[in-house]
Motif scaffolding. Structure first.
Motif, mmCIF file in Angstrom:
data_model
loop_
_atom_site.group_PDB
_atom_site.id
_atom_site.type_symbol
_atom_site.label_atom_id
_atom_site.label_comp_id
_atom_site.label_asym_id
_atom_site.label_seq_id
_atom_site.Cartn_x
_atom_site.Cartn_y
_atom_site.Cartn_z
ATOM 1 N N THR A 99 0.727 -1.152 0.111
ATOM 2 C CA THR A 99 -0.214 -0.039 -0.068
ATOM 3 C C THR A 99 0.988 1.197 -0.022
ATOM 4 O O THR A 99 2.042 1.196 0.403
ATOM 5 N N TRP A 110 -5.567 -1.729 0.924
ATOM 6 C CA TRP A 110 -4.309 -2.539 0.735
ATOM 7 C C TRP A 110 -4.312 -1.978 -0.954
ATOM 8 O O TRP A 110 -4.916 -2.201 -1.968
ATOM 9 N N TRP A 113 -2.300 -6.952 -4.278
ATOM 10 C CA TRP A 113 -1.787 -8.439 -3.875
ATOM 11 C C TRP A 113 -0.812 -9.186 -4.138
ATOM 12 O O TRP A 113 -1.356 -9.354 -5.319
#
Length: 123
Positions: A99, A110, A113
């Motif tokens: 993030t 966030w 991923w």
């Protein structure tokens, strides 16, 4: 754009250790807060640990405090999660995340991923 690739998962006996790694692409790794989340079967994904971009501040979930350690190596664009004294309840898919904000446990905050790496702890 940041791409995250986790590795290091596997099968371990209770009480054992594993170290997860997450390599980030891009030149801006140093500016991102990095974190680890996990999702156990039948459960929602949950926050595990995070480390800030600059001064290396860390935060841990209560369930892993004292057993897990998060660290980062900016020269290698890599964040690590050292997991000791593993318990069967640590079994989950572990996800690396990044993030541009400060440390937060809110998943919606966030930005990026990874695909996840499976950790299985046998009793």
């Amino acid at each position: 754009q940041v791409q995250l690739v986790e590795s290091g998962g596997g099968l371990v006996q209770a009480g054992g250790s594993l170290r997860l790694s997450c390599v980030a692409s891009g030149r801006t790794f140093r500016s991102y807060t990095m974190g680890w989340f996990r999702q156990a079967p039948g459960k929602e994904r949950e926050f595990v640990a995070a480390i800030s971009a600059s001064v290396g501040m860390t935060r841990y979930a209560n369930s892993v405090k004292g057993r897990f350690t998060i660290s980062r190596d900016s020269a290698k664009n890599t964040v690590y999660l050292q997991m000791n004294s593993l318990k069967p309840e640590d079994t989950a898919v572990y996800y690396c995340a990044a993030t541009a904000r400060g440390i937060t446990t809110v998943q919606a905050m966030w930005d990026y991923w990874g695909q996840g790496t499976q950790v299985t702890v046998s009793s």
